[in-house]
Design a protein around this motif. Structure first.
Motif, PDB file in Angstrom:
ATOM      1  N   MET A  69       0.822  -1.212   0.000  1.00  0.00           N
ATOM      2  CA  MET A  69       0.000   0.000   0.000  1.00  0.00           C
ATOM      3  C   MET A  69       0.854   1.258   0.000  1.00  0.00           C
ATOM      4  O   MET A  69       0.625   2.185  -0.760  1.00  0.00           O
ATOM      5  N   LYS A  70       1.885   1.282   0.857  1.00  0.00           N
ATOM      6  CA  LYS A  70       2.688   2.502   1.003  1.00  0.00           C
ATOM      7  C   LYS A  70       4.164   2.301   0.681  1.00  0.00           C
ATOM      8  O   LYS A  70       4.939   3.244   0.741  1.00  0.00           O
ATOM      9  N   GLY A  71       4.570   1.088   0.371  1.00  0.00           N
ATOM     10  CA  GLY A  71       5.950   0.839   0.008  1.00  0.00           C
ATOM     11  C   GLY A  71       6.835   0.363   1.136  1.00  0.00           C
ATOM     12  O   GLY A  71       8.045   0.195   0.940  1.00  0.00           O
ATOM     13  N   MET A  72       6.254   0.113   2.318  1.00  0.00           N
ATOM     14  CA  MET A  72       7.057  -0.323   3.460  1.00  0.00           C
ATOM     15  C   MET A  72       7.235  -1.837   3.485  1.00  0.00           C
ATOM     16  O   MET A  72       8.357  -2.342   3.574  1.00  0.00           O
ATOM     17  N   SER A  90      11.514  -2.217  -4.755  1.00  0.00           N
ATOM     18  CA  SER A  90      10.200  -1.855  -4.239  1.00  0.00           C
ATOM     19  C   SER A  90       9.721  -0.576  -4.925  1.00  0.00           C
ATOM     20  O   SER A  90      10.531   0.300  -5.246  1.00  0.00           O
ATOM     21  N   LEU A  91       8.431  -0.475  -5.165  1.00  0.00           N
ATOM     22  CA  LEU A  91       7.858   0.736  -5.755  1.00  0.00           C
ATOM     23  C   LEU A  91       7.673   1.781  -4.665  1.00  0.00           C
ATOM     24  O   LEU A  91       6.934   1.563  -3.695  1.00  0.00           O
ATOM     25  N   LYS A  92       8.330   2.897  -4.813  1.00  0.00           N
ATOM     26  CA  LYS A  92       8.275   3.965  -3.814  1.00  0.00           C
ATOM     27  C   LYS A  92       6.843   4.470  -3.636  1.00  0.00           C
ATOM     28  O   LYS A  92       6.141   4.719  -4.606  1.00  0.00           O
ATOM     29  N   ASP A  93       6.414   4.584  -2.384  1.00  0.00           N
ATOM     30  CA  ASP A  93       5.072   5.042  -1.993  1.00  0.00           C
ATOM     31  C   ASP A  93       3.968   4.060  -2.368  1.00  0.00           C
ATOM     32  O   ASP A  93       2.794   4.324  -2.124  1.00  0.00           O
ATOM     33  N   GLY A  94       4.343   2.926  -2.955  1.00  0.00           N
ATOM     34  CA  GLY A  94       3.415   1.824  -3.170  1.00  0.00           C
ATOM     35  C   GLY A  94       2.200   2.132  -4.018  1.00  0.00           C
ATOM     36  O   GLY A  94       2.191   3.037  -4.859  1.00  0.00           O
ATOM     37  N   TYR A  95       1.149   1.348  -3.774  1.00  0.00           N
ATOM     38  CA  TYR A  95      -0.090   1.481  -4.536  1.00  0.00           C
ATOM     39  C   TYR A  95      -0.711   2.858  -4.336  1.00  0.00           C
ATOM     40  O   TYR A  95      -1.275   3.434  -5.271  1.00  0.00           O
ATOM     41  N   ALA A  96      -0.589   3.390  -3.120  1.00  0.00           N
ATOM     42  CA  ALA A  96      -1.135   4.722  -2.847  1.00  0.00           C
ATOM     43  C   ALA A  96      -0.466   5.778  -3.720  1.00  0.00           C
ATOM     44  O   ALA A  96      -1.130   6.662  -4.278  1.00  0.00           O
ATOM     45  N   GLY A  97       0.848   5.697  -3.856  1.00  0.00           N
ATOM     46  CA  GLY A  97       1.564   6.641  -4.701  1.00  0.00           C
ATOM     47  C   GLY A  97       1.188   6.494  -6.161  1.00  0.00           C
ATOM     48  O   GLY A  97       1.042   7.488  -6.880  1.00  0.00           O
ATOM     49  N   TRP A  98       1.019   5.241  -6.603  1.00  0.00           N
ATOM     50  CA  TRP A  98       0.614   5.009  -7.989  1.00  0.00           C
ATOM     51  C   TRP A  98      -0.793   5.555  -8.245  1.00  0.00           C
ATOM     52  O   TRP A  98      -1.057   6.172  -9.284  1.00  0.00           O
ATOM     53  N   LEU A  99      -1.695   5.357  -7.257  1.00  0.00           N
ATOM     54  CA  LEU A  99      -3.062   5.844  -7.404  1.00  0.00           C
ATOM     55  C   LEU A  99      -3.112   7.354  -7.608  1.00  0.00           C
ATOM     56  O   LEU A  99      -3.781   7.853  -8.513  1.00  0.00           O
ATOM     57  N   THR A 100      -2.420   8.074  -6.748  1.00  0.00           N
ATOM     58  CA  THR A 100      -2.514   9.540  -6.781  1.00  0.00           C
ATOM     59  C   THR A 100      -1.756  10.150  -7.944  1.00  0.00           C
ATOM     60  O   THR A 100      -1.969  11.310  -8.281  1.00  0.00           O
TER      61      THR A 100
END
Length: 395
Positions: A69-72, A90-100
């Protein structure tokens, strides 16, 4: 190897967009419930990826991009994979970052596309069962003012669009309020809800509560308490706005899963009712107009329109999907989903049979039941008196 020189074991959404999908494998390391709520296109769900790497079941010739979700959690998993000799980041900031980062600004076009898909492509599997539930269970009456409760997920947002479509036909007068309760979302989830509502043309009314903070330190059944508190706040705000009904986005699959969960985990036979009178808010009623709609069809509509939604997103994990209206946990519901899936391989009619079982309850074959006044009745109460009546099957 694609990422072996990346010392931070992390890439940004922009860097990911510059890579050709054939060069890497995109892995969602969240649980299956979170993945079903929404994921990055082309991603596969591998929430046990660390164990797979440790056992050597992953292909070391493949480069991996992991996200949570957040990349942690995905950062921890990527570091573990790298320690076993895999090429992973790892994708930085995760799914939340991708969403925004992924929102297009052509809101009017997106709204028209979503509405057209309801009118054409998905009319038979979405709008038709929606109106059928409203007719069959008398969920709407002339003069009703309905608070359409939007959690930010796929189910409630589709429900809002279906109500808007119904309003266009306007066979009798009724009013709609699209109500969003913010129980303490983080900034990202609040932003996703607001942008989705704007993009889909849903004029939401947002009010804030501190429910997530209130249940955070509760040790026993915090999800159940959270669900009950949220419903109470929704009733209260809806009544304040002059509504006499609240609409929730529970669908057909929720209903059959609830039936089985009640039997297997609660030792009781019950179902999720299509409508209920509120016991605490006089004159208020709860309705479930998605009662006949299948979850897979909702997901198909979502994916067809390239839409992405949040789920519960509570303070416990920020990816939680367990704060449901029935207080059930994500793990239990996933067990039931898998059980139904397995049974369907043997009997393709099992889902319909579970649903219809609540229409075919024979009280003559029930040991004990409760009436509408919550009074218990045992079959021995009138067993001898019934002996001289026409016989039922002795099975």
């Amino acid at each position: 190897m694609l990422f072996e020189k990346n010392e931070t074991a992390e890439i940004t959404v922009e860097e990911l967009a510059d890579l050709h999908p054939s060069l890497y494998r995109l892995c969602d390391v969240r649980d299956e419930v979170s993945f079903r709520y929404g994921s990055i296109p082309q991603a596969v769900n591998l929430h046990e990826i660390g164990a797979l790497a440790e056992s050597g079941e992953l292909d070391k010739q493949v480069s991996y991009v992991l996200y949570c979700m957040k990349g942690m959690q995905s950062m921890e998993a990527a570091c573990k994979l790298r320690s076993f000799g895999y090429d992973a980041v790892s994708l930085k900031d995760g799914y939340a970052g991708w969403l925004t980062s992924g929102y297009r600004e052509d809101y009017e076009d997106r709204q028209r596309e979503a509405e057209k898909s309801i009118q054409k492509t998905f009319h038979k599997c979405l709008f038709t069962p929606f109106t059928k539930a409203i007719r069959e269970y008398e969920l709407l009456k002339p003069g009703d003012k309905v608070a359409v409760c939007i959690s930010g997920g796929k189910d409630s947002m589709l429900m809002a669009k279906l109500f808007q479509e119904l309003k266009r036909h306007n066979k009798f007068p009724f009013e709609l309020v699209f109500l969003v309760m913010d129980p303490g979302y983080n900034e990202v989830n609040r932003l996703v809800i607001e942008k989705n509502a704007r993009m889909l043309g849903v004029p939401v009314t947002i009010f804030e509560t501190k429910i997530f903070d209130a249940v955070y330190d509760v040790e026993n059944s915090p999800c159940y308490l959270c669900a009950r508190m949220r419903r109470g706040y929704l009733y209260s705000k809806a009544k304040e706005l002059g509504c006499n009904k609240i609409a929730l986005g529970h669908h057909y699959d929720d209903v059959i899963e609830t039936i089985l969960m009640g039997m297997l985990y609660g030792a009781q036979i019950q179902t999720m009712m299509p409508k209920l009178h509120s016991t605490n808010f006089e004159g208020m009623e709860l309705i479930r107009p998605l009662y006949f709609i299948r979850e897979n069809d909702i997901m198909r509509w979502r994916d067809h329109n390239h839409l992405h939604f949040i789920q519960c997103a509570c303070h416990f994990t920020d990816t939680c999907s367990s704060c449901r209206e029935d207080g059930s946990s994500a793990s239990k519901r996933m067990e039931i989903k898998q059980m139904i899936k397995n049974m369907k391989q043997i009997n393709p009619f099992v889902e319909g049979n579970i649903f219809k079982s609540m229409y075919n309850v024979n009280l003559n074959t029930v040991i004990e039941y409760k009436d509408k006044q919550n009074r218990k009745h045992h079959f021995l109460e009138d067993y001898d008196q019934d002996f001289r009546l026409p016989a039922i099957s002795d099975r």
